[in-house]
Design a protein around this motif. Structure first.
Motif: not given
Lengths: 289, 313
Positions: B101-102, B55-57, B141-142, B133-135
């Protein structure tokens, strides 16, 4: 023997390879891998079946090629109650597709390709606004391992010296080559036609009756015949023996009910030699439902 | 149990699951019967289902995280030259986004291959990468990738597991023909172009005309995505790349450079390509020939024209 078929394509293991040999060889290759040099790696958007069949037909994929054109369609004046071809729109459809195809062919020629297989030519309405669409052509450029048999000086390219194009799938391409034919190029014909609205009097006269509306029938005939005739003329220009895989579609882009594009597209082919033999396929009855 | 993980290696829950699966000797897989049979026929066996997630912010805010900047200096400064395409591959502001994203995708892939190694597998087939997208928080983003780990028969082991998008059948056909998958690749590019005066004029024209600037935009973005994919394929090497899917998204945003007059707009394009790099090896024994068959079952009549193969746009 291996049956390459999307439904049940497994090896029956009768090819004499020890069961442990193949995976070990594959793992050994993975262990030897070196980071690649730029430009030494091809890309292809063929599926696995298509990729392997194109290789077996004697062609190597060398790269994904594409051409695209964002096209604005001009304004056309037409008569509400008259069957007629809308020439401005027909020309737009032709010109934009030509642009996309030419750009794709230019990319392939730059790669030194002999042809392009698996071409898809489509029109996408993207978020550019009304009257604007993207015309796109995508395919995989291929290079032959051996020169073409028969005439044409051993070249796979067509008479214009351009790489051949074909919208056939890898499976169809393989079958075509095996049967002794080579693709020459994609040929297309288009006609945007306005089908006349019916006047009130005509509508009232056949209320409650089952009748043919000759006016509509004739309009559809005219439009389709025009599209097919244009496609045939393109094939004649390429000196093709015939056209295979023709699709005749009606696209109603954004023009409402009475304006329709009739689009015919196919692959023009030539025989590789006069005395080619077409193989008899084995018949199979699938047992999987 | 999962509170003290530092982000290195596998999360404790995943490590516990793989250790348990390895000791029990029972494997799980999402393969269909046909795929399973195909894998076994070429000397591979499934060792278990593997997954990687990250999961990235994405730190910045606003639509598209404010990464769209057309870099157009204005009509008067550039002496009427056409607006450039600000490409992520050429160091435009969006390159930071493509980079993050990469990195996120590679983290997820690395965790999946770590699970695969922990199970004693040699590679992963049918890997599917999804981004959602994380809920509760839309700027998180997951990235998730899930697949089935397989193990090759014989004593030879590759230093790193391979990953591929191909299903069991596709994998089996490739291996039979002398190709081995290497790595799942993801190429991406973002391009931004200001709608300059010429573009506006072409858009409003009465006659048929190509909108040249937008053709440039989509062409440049697709080329850049291809270059990005190829650059990635060079990391581990191989002989070719088989693409699985490609997508192009186009939308417009108000221009962030010329905010004073509201009618100024940019068009953005984002192209993505998914594929697997493959390497060629020599097969011992004669390569299998393809057999032409004509199916006679009534339901076997399929579409003979058009390519059902990939979804590439």
């Amino acid at each position: 023997m291996t049956v390459f078929d999307s439904a049940d394509g497994t090896s029956d293991g009768s090819d004499g390879i020890p069961p442990q040999g193949v995976p070990a060889d594959a793992m050994r290759r993975l262990a030897e891998l070196q980071p690649g040099k730029p430009g030494s790696i091809f890309t292809s958007d063929l599926s696995v079946n298509e990729f392997l069949l194109v290789r077996e037909a004697g062609f190597r994929p060398i790269g994904l090629v594409l051409g695209s054109s964002i096209y604005h369609v001009g304004i056309q004046l037409g008569r509400w109650g008259k069957n007629q071809e809308l020439t401005t729109l027909s020309q737009a459809m032709y010109h934009a597709r030509e642009l996309a195809m030419t750009r794709m062919e230019a990319e392939a020629a730059q790669l030194g390709a002999d042809g392009i297989v698996g071409v898809r030519l489509s029109v996408e309405a993207r978020d550019f606004g009304n009257d604007i669409a993207e015309f796109i052509a995508i395919g995989t450029a291929v290079k032959a391992d051996h020169p073409a048999p028969g005439g044409n000086g051993g070249s796979w390219r067509n008479l214009k010296g351009q790489p051949f194009t074909s919208d056939l799938s890898g499976q169809d391409f393989w079958t075509l080559i095996r049967a002794g034919y080579a693709p020459l190029g994609m040929v297309m014909g288009t006609c945007v036609y306005h089908i006349a609205h019916r006047r009130m009097g005509q509508m009232l006269s056949n209320i409650g009756q089952n009748v043919e509306i000759e006016q509509f029938t004739q309009a559809l005939y005219d439009a389709r015949e025009l599209a097919m005739e244009r496609m045939q003329r393109e094939a004649e220009e390429l000196h093709a023996e015939g056209v295979v895989g023709v699709q005749l579609n009606a696209h109603n882009h954004r023009w409402g009910g009475h304006t329709t594009e009739f689009f015919a597209i196919g692959t023009a082919v030539r025989p590789l030699r006069e005395d080619h033999v077409i193989e008899r396929p084995a018949l199979v009855l699938g047992l999987d439902g | 149990m999962s509170g003290d993980w530092t982000g290195a290696g596998l999360p404790p829950v995943a490590a516990a699951r793989t250790a348990e699966a390895r000791s029990s000797g029972t494997w799980t897989s999402a393969l269909s019967t046909g795929e399973f049979a195909a894998l076994r026929a070429v000397g591979f066996e499934p060792v278990g289902q593997v997954m990687g997630s990250a999961v990235y912010h994405v730190g910045r805010r606003g639509r598209y995280w404010g990464y769209h900047d057309c870099q157009f200096m204005g009509r008067w400064l550039t002496a009427g030259a056409p607006a450039p395409v600000a490409l992520s591959g050429r160091g435009a502001p969006s390159s930071a986004l493509v980079e993050v994203l990469d990195k996120a995708r590679r983290t997820a892939l690395a965790r999946m291959t770590a699970e695969c190694s922990a199970l004693g597998g040699d590679g992963v087939v049918a890997a599917r990468l999804t981004v959602a997208p994380f809920v509760a928080q839309s700027n998180c983003l997951e990235f998730q990738v899930i697949g089935t780990a397989v193990r090759a028969a014989g004593p030879v082991r590759a230093p790193r597991p391979f990953t591929c998008h191909l299903d069991g059948r596709g994998f089996a056909k490739l291996v039979t023909a002398g190709w081995v998958p290497v790595e799942l690749l993801y190429g991406m590019s973002v391009g931004v172009r200001h709608d300059d005066y010429r573009t506006q004029a072409q858009r409003m024209s009465w006659s048929n005309t190509e909108v040249g600037g937008w053709s440039d935009l989509v062409h440049d973005v697709r080329s850049d995505a291809r270059a990005h994919l190829l650059a990635q394929s060079g990391r581990r090497g191989g002989d070719g790349v088989i693409l699985a899917a490609g997508d192009l998204r186009v939308w417009r945003e108000p221009c962030i450079r010329r905010n004073s007059s509201n009618d100024q707009e940019d068009h953005l394009a984002e192209a993505t390509l998914v594929g697997t790099s493959v390497a060629c090896f020599t097969v011992r024994g004669a390569p299998p020939r393809t057999l032409t068959v004509m199916p006679v079952g009534p339901e076997r009549r399929r579409r003979t024209t058009g390519r059902p193969g990939n979804e590439m746009r």
